[in-house]
Scaffold this motif. Structure first.
Motif, mmCIF file in Angstrom:
data_model
loop_
_atom_site.group_PDB
_atom_site.id
_atom_site.type_symbol
_atom_site.label_atom_id
_atom_site.label_comp_id
_atom_site.label_asym_id
_atom_site.label_seq_id
_atom_site.Cartn_x
_atom_site.Cartn_y
_atom_site.Cartn_z
ATOM 1 N N GLU A 1 -1.693 -1.970 -2.943
ATOM 2 C CA GLU A 1 -2.271 -1.997 -1.605
ATOM 3 C C GLU A 1 -1.922 -0.730 -0.815
ATOM 4 O O GLU A 1 -2.775 -0.167 -0.110
ATOM 5 C CB GLU A 1 -1.794 -3.244 -0.866
ATOM 6 C CG GLU A 1 -2.350 -4.546 -1.448
ATOM 7 C CD GLU A 1 -1.780 -5.777 -0.785
ATOM 8 O OE1 GLU A 1 -0.838 -5.616 0.022
ATOM 9 O OE2 GLU A 1 -2.260 -6.901 -1.083
ATOM 10 N N PRO B 1 -11.211 1.171 -0.791
ATOM 11 C CA PRO B 1 -11.345 0.000 0.097
ATOM 12 C C PRO B 1 -10.351 -1.103 -0.288
ATOM 13 O O PRO B 1 -10.033 -1.284 -1.471
ATOM 14 C CB PRO B 1 -12.797 -0.454 -0.122
ATOM 15 C CG PRO B 1 -13.496 0.764 -0.616
ATOM 16 C CD PRO B 1 -12.493 1.539 -1.428
ATOM 17 N N PRO B 2 -9.858 -1.870 0.700
ATOM 18 C CA PRO B 2 -8.882 -2.930 0.396
ATOM 19 C C PRO B 2 -9.407 -3.949 -0.615
ATOM 20 O O PRO B 2 -8.630 -4.476 -1.417
ATOM 21 C CB PRO B 2 -8.629 -3.578 1.760
ATOM 22 C CG PRO B 2 -8.972 -2.512 2.754
ATOM 23 C CD PRO B 2 -10.087 -1.720 2.154
ATOM 24 N N GLY B 3 -10.700 -4.223 -0.596
ATOM 25 C CA GLY B 3 -11.241 -5.208 -1.539
ATOM 26 C C GLY B 3 -11.201 -4.742 -2.980
ATOM 27 O O GLY B 3 -11.317 -5.555 -3.902
ATOM 28 N N GLN B 4 -11.053 -3.402 -3.223
ATOM 29 C CA GLN B 4 -11.018 -2.861 -4.580
ATOM 30 C C GLN B 4 -9.628 -2.367 -4.969
ATOM 31 O O GLN B 4 -9.461 -1.705 -5.995
ATOM 32 C CB GLN B 4 -12.023 -1.705 -4.710
ATOM 33 C CG GLN B 4 -13.456 -2.116 -4.440
ATOM 34 C CD GLN B 4 -14.405 -0.942 -4.541
ATOM 35 O OE1 GLN B 4 -14.011 0.189 -4.847
ATOM 36 N NE2 GLN B 4 -15.685 -1.201 -4.279
ATOM 37 N N HIS C 1 -7.174 -3.897 -6.168
ATOM 38 C CA HIS C 1 -6.608 -4.531 -7.366
ATOM 39 C C HIS C 1 -7.562 -4.445 -8.543
ATOM 40 O O HIS C 1 -7.451 -5.220 -9.500
ATOM 41 C CB HIS C 1 -6.274 -5.990 -7.058
ATOM 42 C CG HIS C 1 -5.361 -6.159 -5.885
ATOM 43 N ND1 HIS C 1 -4.045 -5.725 -5.879
ATOM 44 C CD2 HIS C 1 -5.580 -6.667 -4.629
ATOM 45 C CE1 HIS C 1 -3.493 -5.981 -4.714
ATOM 46 N NE2 HIS C 1 -4.406 -6.546 -3.927
ATOM 47 N N GLU C 2 -8.498 -3.482 -8.494
ATOM 48 C CA GLU C 2 -9.416 -3.255 -9.599
ATOM 49 C C GLU C 2 -9.041 -1.939 -10.277
ATOM 50 O O GLU C 2 -9.073 -0.876 -9.648
ATOM 51 C CB GLU C 2 -10.863 -3.200 -9.097
ATOM 52 C CG GLU C 2 -11.328 -4.497 -8.445
ATOM 53 C CD GLU C 2 -12.765 -4.391 -7.931
ATOM 54 O OE1 GLU C 2 -13.371 -3.311 -8.147
ATOM 55 O OE2 GLU C 2 -13.228 -5.356 -7.315
ATOM 56 N N THR D 1 1.632 -5.569 -6.672
ATOM 57 C CA THR D 1 0.618 -5.872 -5.672
ATOM 58 C C THR D 1 0.827 -5.048 -4.403
ATOM 59 O O THR D 1 -0.124 -4.454 -3.848
ATOM 60 C CB THR D 1 0.633 -7.369 -5.336
ATOM 61 O OG1 THR D 1 0.362 -8.114 -6.525
ATOM 62 C CG2 THR D 1 -0.410 -7.712 -4.279
#
Length: 422
Positions: free
Chosen positions: A356, A365-368, A370-371, A352
């Motif tokens: 990041e 982008p931070p929202g993606q 972990h994709e 994780t």
């Protein structure tokens, strides 16, 4: 590279779990022989003293109740008991008049001991099972003596005295004779009320009436010279009531008309052995009063537990009194992971944090972060060797050994260095 598990150098992060067999230093100030997170005897006592105190209260209460209940060896209407509810006083008075008292606890013994010169006293006829009632009925028909039944009710009357039936309870306890029976006339007023009243028995003698129905009924038996006495209340035979009114005189004349007295105390074991339908459950066998005592003890224990229980509220953050380096926090968390064998948790933290940081380096982008569809192509574009399986490295399965976990940390570190320098 910053230690895995932290978003930046200012935030503590867990280090890779140490190799098996690697020596780790104990925290400063730890007592010799005490493991990290161990429980000392003082802590154990503070945590368990509430339960131990409650247990001690229960044990003391049980001992006190047992001591109070062991003061009397015999029960109600027992001629050997000197308790208020015993009948030792009337037995001693009969002995002084030359009457021998014999205590039996089975119907067979009672029937075998009955005869023309005996008085058979049955203290609790309604407790008898069908077999016991047959034995007592046989003694009534064949013995030629006297049989005294104490407070027989609808259960026992059809078998032991079919000519009589109950007519409710007598409200008044002390009653006048109201008949010509010599024993009643000599005794006068007596405590025969407070129990059953009877009807029937046209050939019998009815005494001590209450509301028009007798509380003492004397019926002739099938054998000449024999009779059956129905006494609606057992109170006059108790030690605490024998001296009241004419109770002593009436008791001596009813029980002392023959030289031998057979005092039959029906036992619960006898009835259960002969009649399985009469068996009772465990709670029914508990003596009267014990249920309330146990309920009070458990209630007191519950209240004490609520009083002493730990109050759990919401978590509250507080500042540490000293500054702790991030490396120490990371090492401490790593030791905890290793002690618990939590390779899955350690691997998740490492991946994780690495995802990041890589997302920030490659512009994802931070929202993606972990994709896999967004992160893997962006990272792969920054590498010279694109044959590396980034999906397995960043989103793969949990390492099965400590060595594999260390290797995972090394590969993540190498990947981040290469992306930074590209």
């Amino acid at each position: 590279m910053t230690a895995p598990g932290a978003p930046d150098p200012r935030t503590p992060a867990p280090a890779a779990a140490p190799q098996p067999g690697t020596a780790t230093a104990k925290p400063p100030g730890a007592a010799p022989g005490t493991a990290l997170g161990g429980i000392t005897p003082g802590v154990a006592w503070r945590r368990s003293r509430g339960a131990l105190i409650c247990l001690g209260i229960l044990l003391v209460g049980a001992v006190v109740l047992a001591a109070l209940g062991s003061g009397s060896r015999h029960g109600r209407l027992d001629p050997r008991s000197a308790d208020p509810d015993g009948s030792r006083a009337v037995a001693e008075l009969l002995q002084a008049r030359g009457v021998t008292t014999r205590v039996v606890t089975t119907a067979r013994e009672a029937a075998a001991a009955a005869g023309p010169g005996t008085t058979l006293l049955v203290t609790d006829p309604d407790r008898l099972g069908e077999t016991q009632r047959r034995d007592i009925r046989s003694a009534i028909d064949l013995s030629g003596g006297r049989t005294v039944l104490l407070a027989p009710g609808v259960v026992s009357l059809p078998d032991l005295a079919p000519a009589a039936r109950t007519k409710g309870d007598a409200l008044d306890e002390n009653l006048d004779p109201g008949c010509a029976l010599p024993a009643a006339v000599a005794a006068g007023r007596a405590t025969t009320g407070g129990g059953h009243r009877y009807a029937g028995g046209a050939t019998g003698t009815a005494c001590y009436p209450s509301g028009g129905h007798p509380t003492l009924l004397v019926l002739p038996s099938g054998t000449p010279g024999g009779d059956t006495v129905l006494l609606g209340s057992e109170t006059l035979l108790l030690n605490k009531q024998l001296a009241s009114e004419g109770n002593a005189s009436l008791a001596l004349q009813l029980l002392g008309s023959r030289p031998d007295l057979v005092w039959y105390l029906p036992s619960l074991t006898e009835v259960q052995d002969e009649d399985p339908a009469q068996e009772k459950g465990l709670l029914e066998l508990v003596p009267r009063g014990w249920g309330w005592a146990l309920l009070q003890l458990f209630t007191a224990a519950a209240l004490a537990a609520l009083w002493r229980a730990r109050r759990l509220g919401p978590l509250v953050t507080e500042k540490l009194p000293v500054a702790v380096r991030a490396s120490e926090t990371t090492e401490g968390r790593a030791r905890l992971y290793r002690k618990a064998g939590a390779r899955d948790r350690a691997a998740t933290v490492l991946r994780t944090a690495a995802r990041e940081r890589l997302a920030a380096l490659v512009g994802v982008p931070p929202g993606q972060a972990h994709e896999p569809a967004a992160l893997v192509p962006a990272v792969s574009a920054r590498l010279t060797d694109r044959q590396q399986d980034l999906t397995a490295l960043l989103f793969g399965s949990t390492p099965t050994t400590d060595a594999a976990l260390v290797a995972l940390a090394d590969h993540l570190d190498a990947l981040e260095r290469e992306v930074r320098t590209s």
